[in-house]
Enzyme design. Sequence first.
Site, mmCIF file in Angstrom:
data_model
loop_
_atom_site.group_PDB
_atom_site.id
_atom_site.type_symbol
_atom_site.label_atom_id
_atom_site.label_comp_id
_atom_site.label_asym_id
_atom_site.label_seq_id
_atom_site.Cartn_x
_atom_site.Cartn_y
_atom_site.Cartn_z
ATOM 1 N N LEU A 143 0.833 -1.204 0.000
ATOM 2 C CA LEU A 143 0.000 0.000 0.000
ATOM 3 C C LEU A 143 0.869 1.256 0.000
ATOM 4 C CD1 LEU A 143 -2.820 1.310 0.159
ATOM 5 C CD2 LEU A 143 -2.629 1.176 2.663
ATOM 6 N N THR A 144 1.785 1.381 0.969
ATOM 7 C CA THR A 144 2.629 2.571 1.105
ATOM 8 C C THR A 144 3.547 2.740 -0.101
ATOM 9 O OG1 THR A 144 2.619 2.412 3.503
ATOM 10 C CG2 THR A 144 4.436 3.623 2.507
ATOM 11 N N GLU A 145 3.693 3.972 -0.545
ATOM 12 C CA GLU A 145 4.571 4.277 -1.671
ATOM 13 C C GLU A 145 5.692 5.219 -1.232
ATOM 14 O OE1 GLU A 145 1.341 3.679 -5.268
ATOM 15 O OE2 GLU A 145 2.344 5.615 -5.048
ATOM 16 N N HIS A 148 3.994 8.538 -0.876
ATOM 17 C CA HIS A 148 2.641 8.577 -0.327
ATOM 18 C C HIS A 148 2.501 7.518 0.758
ATOM 19 C CE1 HIS A 148 1.410 11.366 -3.453
ATOM 20 N NE2 HIS A 148 2.045 10.598 -4.319
ATOM 21 N N GLY A 149 2.716 7.967 2.008
ATOM 22 C CA GLY A 149 2.572 7.070 3.149
ATOM 23 C C GLY A 149 1.239 7.275 3.834
ATOM 24 N N TRP A 174 8.758 0.134 1.951
ATOM 25 C CA TRP A 174 8.699 -0.310 3.342
ATOM 26 C C TRP A 174 7.748 -1.496 3.508
ATOM 27 C CZ3 TRP A 174 12.819 1.597 5.191
ATOM 28 C CH2 TRP A 174 13.211 2.911 4.906
ATOM 29 N N ILE A 175 7.954 -2.497 2.674
ATOM 30 C CA ILE A 175 7.045 -3.639 2.636
ATOM 31 C C ILE A 175 7.660 -4.817 3.391
ATOM 32 C CG2 ILE A 175 5.696 -5.155 1.160
ATOM 33 C CD1 ILE A 175 5.022 -2.119 0.966
ATOM 34 N N CYS A 250 -8.129 -3.432 6.346
ATOM 35 C CA CYS A 250 -7.014 -4.339 6.629
ATOM 36 C C CYS A 250 -6.056 -3.706 7.638
ATOM 37 C CB CYS A 250 -6.262 -4.675 5.339
ATOM 38 S SG CYS A 250 -7.247 -5.497 4.069
ATOM 39 N N GLU A 375 1.465 1.584 10.063
ATOM 40 C CA GLU A 375 0.029 1.388 10.283
ATOM 41 C C GLU A 375 -0.623 2.658 10.833
ATOM 42 O OE1 GLU A 375 -0.664 -1.299 9.027
ATOM 43 O OE2 GLU A 375 0.901 -2.768 9.465
#
Length: 396
Positions: A143-145, A148-149, A174-175, A250, A375
């Site tokens: 999800l995080t880019e 764009h966090g 950051w996966i 999620c 999160e």
Amino acid sequence: MTASPKLPPFDPADPLGIDELLDAEDLAVRDTVRRWAARRVLPEVADWYEKGELPGIRELARELGKLGALGMSLSGYGCAGASAVQYGLACLELEAADSGIRSLVSVQGSLAMYAIHRFGSEEQKQTWLPRMASGEAIGCFGLTEPDHGSDPGSMRTYAKRDGGDWVLSGRKMWITNGSVASVAVVWAQTEEGIRGFVVPTDRPGFAAPEIRHKWSLRASVTSELIMDDVRLPADAVLPGAVGLKGPLSCLSHARYGIVWGAMGAARACFEAAVDYARTREQFGKPIGGFQLTQAKLADMAVELHKGILLAHHLGRRMDAGRLRPEQVSFGKLNNVREAMEICRTARTILGANGISLEYPVMRHATNLESVLTYEGTVEMHQLVLGKALTGLDAFR
């Protein structure tokens, strides 16, 4: 005159008597995970942290699968179907060992598996969930880019239709688990809005280089995801999720595990401080006998067990189907903040030894720097609560 009931003895490890709220199955889950962590993680984790690696992650995942810890609160498809409280207790024990191990379990179960379980097709569930529950397949959640966090709605990753296929392009950052994952749940912009895709990581155009030179969550695999025209079949999309509500639900499930997990890190530091204070002598007696040290330990114990009680309350609400996202934000905001303060106070009690990897304090303190912001950052959870309290939206 009726005799007063005999009071139970004071338990320094459970000063509020929270264990009395747990049934035999809850305690069995907690103790099983605690024993596993003590045997498989604690003897090695300082070395893993120092080297910045998590060797044998696939074997660890299979062992966690045998424990029923992967997708623990999900039902069917080989998942344990445990209660939310039992899942929370497992997160606490795993993070008491190391935040990286709890992150492995959280991303696998509360993000990747949860997304497929809640929003996936029956074919997607049958294909992936049994293998993920057993630890044979590791999953990640994209999800995080890089740019764009906290604002995932502005993500640049996109998927476009090409005949009967989808073509996916973009980057995620950051996966956790990315470099070892067999499947990635990736969220992308489409003409229909934000959609989730189940992406086998062996697809041409998919790469997951590991991120190095990090000083937090060092005993964890953290990666970038790069999608360069990854071609996917039409049925790769999660049919039950359109828009940001899907990935945010999620995240809420994963944040719940953090509410418990942060208290595990705090407990490990508190216990280290108590043990040290009992044995370290200065000025002719153990430092635990000095008023300032006892004041520190008392304050740490109060915040630790208040946090565990809060986590337990939220777990019971989740089990009853009454847990709101704002309440999860309440728990993460409080418990991570207090866990960090407990770690810092423990470090002062240990003095110079507080920075040594012979003790868990500095390792937990640096890990919690990541837990604080992933999160949802402190500011995001403050604004979630601020909006709920005032009815006014300060996000934009």
